[in-house]
Motif scaffolding. Structure first.
Motif, PDB file in Angstrom:
ATOM      1  N   GLU A 238     -17.095 -49.019 -23.329  1.00  0.00           N
ATOM      2  CA  GLU A 238     -17.946 -49.235 -24.500  1.00  0.00           C
ATOM      3  C   GLU A 238     -19.227 -48.426 -24.384  1.00  0.00           C
TER       4      GLU A 238
ATOM      5  N   GLN B 294     -18.401 -44.793 -25.121  1.00  0.00           N
ATOM      6  CA  GLN B 294     -18.141 -44.579 -26.546  1.00  0.00           C
ATOM      7  C   GLN B 294     -19.438 -44.564 -27.350  1.00  0.00           C
ATOM      8  N   LEU B 295     -20.350 -45.471 -27.029  1.00  0.00           N
ATOM      9  CA  LEU B 295     -21.619 -45.500 -27.757  1.00  0.00           C
ATOM     10  C   LEU B 295     -22.421 -44.226 -27.507  1.00  0.00           C
TER      11      LEU B 295
ATOM     12  N   ARG C 199     -20.660 -41.434 -29.486  1.00  0.00           N
ATOM     13  CA  ARG C 199     -20.700 -41.527 -30.946  1.00  0.00           C
ATOM     14  C   ARG C 199     -22.114 -41.457 -31.526  1.00  0.00           C
ATOM     15  N   LEU C 200     -23.118 -41.792 -30.734  1.00  0.00           N
ATOM     16  CA  LEU C 200     -24.484 -41.844 -31.241  1.00  0.00           C
ATOM     17  C   LEU C 200     -24.908 -40.549 -31.941  1.00  0.00           C
TER      18      LEU C 200
ATOM     19  N   PRO D  90     -15.850 -50.435 -29.096  1.00  0.00           N
ATOM     20  CA  PRO D  90     -16.933 -51.183 -29.715  1.00  0.00           C
ATOM     21  C   PRO D  90     -16.773 -51.344 -31.218  1.00  0.00           C
TER      22      PRO D  90
ATOM     23  N   LYS E 255     -21.164 -51.533 -34.479  1.00  0.00           N
ATOM     24  CA  LYS E 255     -22.322 -50.963 -33.814  1.00  0.00           C
ATOM     25  C   LYS E 255     -22.764 -49.675 -34.490  1.00  0.00           C
ATOM     26  N   LEU E 256     -21.828 -48.947 -35.085  1.00  0.00           N
ATOM     27  CA  LEU E 256     -22.152 -47.662 -35.670  1.00  0.00           C
ATOM     28  C   LEU E 256     -22.726 -47.791 -37.069  1.00  0.00           C
TER      29      LEU E 256
ATOM     30  N   ILE F  65     -28.486 -49.162 -31.531  1.00  0.00           N
ATOM     31  CA  ILE F  65     -27.480 -48.630 -30.604  1.00  0.00           C
ATOM     32  C   ILE F  65     -28.108 -48.345 -29.235  1.00  0.00           C
TER      33      ILE F  65
ATOM     34  N   GLU G 200     -28.266 -51.539 -27.496  1.00  0.00           N
ATOM     35  CA  GLU G 200     -26.952 -51.921 -26.965  1.00  0.00           C
ATOM     36  C   GLU G 200     -26.650 -51.160 -25.677  1.00  0.00           C
ATOM     37  N   ILE G 201     -26.958 -49.865 -25.676  1.00  0.00           N
ATOM     38  CA  ILE G 201     -26.721 -49.044 -24.484  1.00  0.00           C
ATOM     39  C   ILE G 201     -27.513 -49.596 -23.305  1.00  0.00           C
TER      40      ILE G 201
END
Length: 592
Positions: A302, A305-306, A309-310, A332, A336-337, A344, A347-348
């Protein structure tokens, strides 16, 4: 973890919602008072919709928070079946107190194929009211019928199983085109003759295997020779038109690119082609999300991926569609996106702290191993080289072992006896060309176990004609992890089906080698002896005579576990011992 918009919500309320996760509702009920009143109390406190998803064991598996009008469904792509209803129920609150289902509720029920969906409101005296939506088969057309409002008691007396079974049977006999369509992919690559270890032909073949592993079907491929990748179109505008025609002719709904794409490239390609675009990095991350089993593995995926994708939020249109599902949507998920970058980043930070705390636990386990003097041997190698098969054979375990890339994700450690000596054997994730940088960073805490190993077994697929290049890639990753100076045994696996020219290629590898076939159990005993020799030294067997008065020394020999036989004579005990060179200094007292 609570899905959705949780900004500004007090920790006590979030804790209340988290307590719902894994809560099991009694089997004879659809909902119980604890769940209903918890959801209503939280809704009153935050004036937002709150949503739960319940699996077929009546366990709450996900919780989401939306706004005062709607709540976004958590990512349930792993649970969605290709045929039939998905076996899940979903309930959400309406802050305005009206339990009537909205058109969005009914649309979601049809799109995601829940067994049922429910809305929770209140009557004039603040008692809970629940409306249910259930799919019905109206002469081959799927429609939503609404039932209720029910009190909690009346709800639990409502019999809906026959309705659900009828629709489920209908759907199983017919794949619904809109949401359950098979993912058919065109693979796209650019041959730049860059620093990639594998040539374009083998890199595209590896992409094809990754696509199969992710669950899609590769239909065709398109490769362009260019000096450099196009900043906007990835493959150039002319080739993009050729790709569009190829997609139409093959009725494909997915394009998978062999390189990591920027947000601009993703946006331009998706707009031009009107299908979902996935790059190699996203594909690998998706496979990792699919195969992660442990809590730490899921958190690491996760996090990766964050981070990936950020910077690409601009170009992830169809990948983030609410009900699309499929490759690129696991992990995720959309929730979140849809939030802003600040959320985000938050979350990270949370995930990094959780992984750090798990790392501290491993450090404690490591200190116990050092105290107990148990050597650690780690399996490394290119993905699908046969590490897990060898691990299962040596440790009598049943770790997942398949002929797929990244079948194993989570690091697993087991004890095993090697010639009466105890060792720890660790199975790690396989490496691959163009392994995502964010994934390596996220998995550092797991991979650093390699640094603490006493020895590495580098497992090599002898049947792959590119095994030398694969060795090079693994060694580069080991070098980046600062463990290339470890003692390494090169374990050439699958020797029962070795590739052409294997002998001449293998002869170029300098170091300790072992030839095995883990599947056919060939050469494994010899490998065990080699591991024992390299860790503990040469095995020596000899007889010594120890006087009767030196009982403390005799006891120490037994503590070392090296005594094979004892024979009592008038002037002492003849002891036959088996030991290695590492403990020779302990037994020298009576060696002649």
């Amino acid at each position: 973890m609570i899905n959705g918009n949780i900004d500004g919500i007090k920790k006590t309320i979030l804790d209340t919602l988290e307590n719902l996760i894994d809560y099991r509702i009694p089997k004879d009920k659809i909902l119980d008072e604890f769940v209903v009143y918890t959801l209503l109390e939280v809704t009153d406190a935050i004036n937002k919709e709150v949503l739960i998803v319940i699996d077929n064991s009546n366990t709450v598996v996900a919780v989401g928070v939306g706004d005062h009008k709607a709540a976004t469904f958590p990512d349930i792509s792993k649970r969605i079946k290709k045929r039939g209803l998905n076996g899940l129920m979903s309930f959400h609150t309406h802050p305005n107190g009206n339990p009537k289902l909205s058109s969005a509720d009914m649309s979601s029920l049809l799109d995601i194929k829940f067994n049922l969906i429910g809305a929770i409101g209140k009557n004039s005296i603040k008692e809970p009211l629940i409306n249910l939506g259930i799919i019905n088969n109206d002469e081959g057309n799927l429609v939503v019928n609404e039932y209720g409002p029910f009190s909690i008691n009346k709800l639990n007396q409502f019999h809906y199983s026959e309705l659900v079974e009828s629709v489920d049977s209908f759907l199983r006999s017919k794949i619904h085109v809109d949401t359950l369509e098979e993912e058919k992919a065109i693979l796209v690559g650019v041959n730049t003759k860059s620093e990639s270890i594998l040539d374009i032909e083998n890199s595209m073949e590896e992409l094809r295997e990754l696509t199969y592993t992710a669950g899609a079907t590769p239909i065709d491929k398109l490769v362009q020779n260019k000096e450099r990748i196009d900043n906007n179109f990835y493959i150039g505008k002319g080739k993009l038109e050729e790709l569009r025609i190829m997609i139409q002719n093959n009725s494909c709904n997915l394009v998978i690119c062999n390189d990591e794409l920027t947000s601009i490239q993703l946006k331009v390609m998706e707009t031009y082609l009107n299908v979902k675009i996935i790059d190699r990095t996203s594909l690998i991350l998706d496979i990792f999300a699919k195969h992660a089993k442990t809590s730490e593995g899921k958190l690491q995926v996760e996090l990766a991926q964050l981070k990936y994708r950020l910077p690409r939020l601009l170009g992830l249109g169809k990948v983030l569609s609410r009900t699309g599902g499929g490759i690129g949507t696991r992990g995720p998920g959309e929730k979140k996106l849809e939030t802003d970058r600040r959320t985000i980043y938050k979350e990270i930070h949370i995930l990094e702290n959780k992984i750090k705390s798990m790392k501290n636990v491993r450090q404690q386990q490591k200190s116990r191993r050092i105290k107990n003097h148990i050597p650690v041997v780690s399996l490394v190698g290119y993905t699908n080289a046969g590490k897990s098969t060898l691990f299962n054979l040596l440790t009598a375990s049943n770790v997942l072992s398949e002929n797929k890339l990244f079948a194993t994700l989570d690091a697993t450690t087991r004890k095993f006896k090697n010639l009466d000596r105890e060792l720890l054997l660790s199975d790690t994730v396989g490496f691959i060309d163009k392994l995502p940088h964010d994934l390596i960073k996220s998995f550092e805490s797991t991979l650093e176990g390699l640094v603490d190993s006493d020895m590495l077994l580098h497992v090599i697929d002898s049947s792959n004609k590119n095994f030398l290049k694969q060795i090079q890639l693994v060694e580069e990753v080991l070098h980046s992890l600062k463990c290339s100076d470890k003692k390494i045994i090169y374990v050439f696996n699958k020797i029962d089906k070795m590739c052409d020219d294997f002998d001449s290629q293998a002869s170029t590898i300098r170091g300790i080698k072992s030839m095995i076939s883990a599947k056919q159990e060939i050469g494994v005993q010899e490998l065990s002896k080699l591991i024992h020799k390299e860790i503990f030294g040469e095995t020596i067997i000899r007889e010594i005579k120890v006087p009767y008065f030196d009982t403390k020394y005799i006891s120490s020999l037994h503590d070392l576990g090296i005594v094979l036989e004892e024979k009592y004579e008038e002037d002492g005990i003849i002891i036959k011992i088996q030991y290695t060179s590492e403990v020779e200094y302990l037994v020298q007292r009576y060696i002649q």
